[in-house]
Scaffold this motif. Structure first.
Motif, PDB file in Angstrom:
ATOM      1  N   PHE A   1      46.051  -2.767   0.228  1.00 30.73           N
ATOM      2  CA  PHE A   1      45.091  -1.750  -0.217  1.00 30.73           C
ATOM      3  C   PHE A   1      44.076  -1.486   0.893  1.00 30.73           C
ATOM      4  CE2 PHE A   1      41.195  -0.525  -2.524  1.00 30.73           C
ATOM      5  CZ  PHE A   1      41.672   0.484  -3.337  1.00 30.73           C
ATOM      6  N   ASN A   2      43.866  -0.220   1.239  1.00 32.37           N
ATOM      7  CA  ASN A   2      43.002   0.089   2.383  1.00 32.37           C
ATOM      8  C   ASN A   2      42.002   1.220   2.123  1.00 32.37           C
ATOM      9  OD1 ASN A   2      44.666   2.315   2.393  1.00 32.37           O
ATOM     10  ND2 ASN A   2      45.375   2.089   4.503  1.00 32.37           N
ATOM     11  N   VAL A   3      41.643   1.448   0.874  1.00 35.06           N
ATOM     12  CA  VAL A   3      40.685   2.509   0.543  1.00 35.06           C
ATOM     13  C   VAL A   3      39.267   2.039   0.871  1.00 35.06           C
ATOM     14  CG1 VAL A   3      39.725   3.891  -1.342  1.00 35.06           C
ATOM     15  CG2 VAL A   3      42.190   3.420  -1.252  1.00 35.06           C
TER      16      VAL A   3
ATOM     17  N   VAL B   1      40.662  -3.112 -11.160  1.00 34.60           N
ATOM     18  CA  VAL B   1      39.719  -2.184 -11.800  1.00 34.60           C
ATOM     19  C   VAL B   1      38.466  -2.010 -10.952  1.00 34.60           C
ATOM     20  CG1 VAL B   1      38.300  -1.762 -13.847  1.00 34.60           C
ATOM     21  CG2 VAL B   1      40.584  -2.754 -14.105  1.00 34.60           C
ATOM     22  N   VAL B   2      37.953  -3.111 -10.400  1.00 33.92           N
ATOM     23  CA  VAL B   2      36.751  -3.052  -9.573  1.00 33.92           C
ATOM     24  C   VAL B   2      36.958  -2.124  -8.385  1.00 33.92           C
ATOM     25  CG1 VAL B   2      35.201  -4.385  -8.094  1.00 33.92           C
ATOM     26  CG2 VAL B   2      35.996  -5.360 -10.257  1.00 33.92           C
ATOM     27  N   LEU B   3      38.066  -2.282  -7.693  1.00 34.82           N
ATOM     28  CA  LEU B   3      38.339  -1.450  -6.520  1.00 34.82           C
ATOM     29  C   LEU B   3      38.564   0.005  -6.909  1.00 34.82           C
ATOM     30  CD1 LEU B   3      40.651  -3.887  -4.528  1.00 34.82           C
ATOM     31  CD2 LEU B   3      38.263  -3.331  -4.058  1.00 34.82           C
ATOM     32  N   ASN B   4      39.151   0.219  -8.082  1.00 35.13           N
ATOM     33  CA  ASN B   4      39.344   1.579  -8.566  1.00 35.13           C
ATOM     34  C   ASN B   4      38.009   2.265  -8.827  1.00 35.13           C
ATOM     35  OD1 ASN B   4      39.738   3.382 -11.308  1.00 35.13           O
ATOM     36  ND2 ASN B   4      41.441   3.612  -9.886  1.00 35.13           N
TER      37      ASN B   4
ATOM     38  N   PHE C   1      36.708   4.820  -2.687  1.00 35.03           N
ATOM     39  CA  PHE C   1      36.527   6.259  -2.496  1.00 35.03           C
ATOM     40  C   PHE C   1      37.412   7.051  -3.453  1.00 35.03           C
ATOM     41  CE2 PHE C   1      38.053  10.179  -0.440  1.00 35.03           C
ATOM     42  CZ  PHE C   1      36.864  10.864  -0.351  1.00 35.03           C
ATOM     43  N   ASN C   2      36.777   7.842  -4.307  1.00 27.66           N
ATOM     44  CA  ASN C   2      37.445   8.805  -5.199  1.00 27.66           C
ATOM     45  C   ASN C   2      38.466   8.174  -6.139  1.00 27.66           C
ATOM     46  OD1 ASN C   2      36.844  11.450  -5.632  1.00 27.66           O
ATOM     47  ND2 ASN C   2      38.086  12.269  -3.989  1.00 27.66           N
TER      48      ASN C   2
END
Length: 296
Positions: A150-152, A131-134, A138-139
């Motif tokens: 995961f590489n956003v 959730v934190v990364l979401n 970015f966007n």
């Protein structure tokens, strides 16, 4: 209060759900089904909109993304524990004094999350990091590299609101009688019968060479996968199940591209207006046409 998506998801259907339901009602009697199956649940936009409006004896959601499915399981089974974790992380991030510290926080969190991916972590802590990364990425993208990590990049936000407590508890309530599965869409075949409605929102076929945000899992959802999905629709239709399917309309960029018209020629295919929200550029978020396929 109605349940709403907890996370942002590329191509999410919450805003478009009313249009999809209205456009399909001439051919689909939504109140006549005992079971609703959504094999590409993503952020759950369509799922929550549908379940807020209609009652089903059985609900089934699935996805190939283990981290996403872990989040739904924790929302259903350990929502209070998840909320405590999210509150603590929210307070920690919002107290950070500088852009540099916030950026360090994000990339440290991303590293911890990727370690969890490798370890196949299925804890509430791992779901909280998702959730934190979401919220901070970015966007709201979920994108992985060829290794499945995961590489956003960081969105440079200064404050976050990780979860609406009332919504999380409402979502948990709605999920209590929902079967949550990790796996390929084809694994939902056993649910197909005359009392079942499927909704498919697979990764979209890119409209251009630059719109390729389909790496939600380690393997790409290319044209061969789109064809496999269409054949699966034939299978469930032969079992008398009904289905609705969304995808991008290639005619937005190439009028002669009739890929989906040919692929679903045995079913009703219509085009509806939608708004893309994933592009980094404002001009990439204009209204476009999407296809809606109905197997009734």
């Amino acid at each position: 209060m109605i349940a709403k998506p907890v996370i942002k998801w590329a191509g999410g259907k919450y805003r478009l759900s009313t249009t999809i339901i209205q456009e399909s009602q001439d051919f689909i009697d939504w109140d006549s089904f005992d079971r609703y199956v959504e094999p590409f649940v993503g952020g759950g936009g369509m799922f929550f909109a549908v379940c807020n409006q209609f009652q089903f004896k059985e609900k089934v959601i699935s996805d190939v993304n283990p981290e996403l499915i872990n989040l739904y399981l924790k929302l259903r089974d350990q929502s209070n524990e998840l909320l405590i974790l999210l509150r603590d992380i929210e307070a920690e991030f919002n107290a950070l004094p500088s852009d540099e510290r916030r950026e360090q926080f994000y990339y440290s969190t991303r590293e911890s999350f990727n370690q969890g991916i490798v370890a196949q972590d299925a804890s509430p802590e791992h779901a909280a990091l998702f959730v934190v990364l979401n919220k901070l990425g970015f966007n709201g993208l979920y994108r992985v590299n060829s290794s499945g990590l995961f590489n956003v990049p960081f969105s440079k936000k200064k404050r976050i609101k990780l979860a609406d407590e009332h919504n999380v508890l409402k979502v948990s309530e709605l999920l209590q009688d929902t079967e949550i599965l990790l796996g390929d869409f084809a694994e939902t075949l056993s649910f197909a019968d005359e009392r079942t409605l499927f909704y498919f929102d697979s990764p979209y076929r890119p409209l251009s060479t630059t719109s390729t945000f389909t790496s939600y899992a380690r393997t790409a959802f290319d044209d061969s996968e789109q064809i496999r999905l269409a054949r699966f629709c034939d299978q469930i239709h032969a079992k008398k199940a009904k289905f609705i399917l969304s995808n991008s309309d290639p005619k937005n960029t190439q009028a002669s591209d009739d890929f989906f018209d040919r692929l679903y020629k045995e079913y009703r295919l219509m085009r509806i207006n939608a708004r893309r929200a994933i592009s980094a550029k404002a001009e990439g978020r204009a209204n476009v046409l999407e296809i809606l396929v109905i197997g009734s």
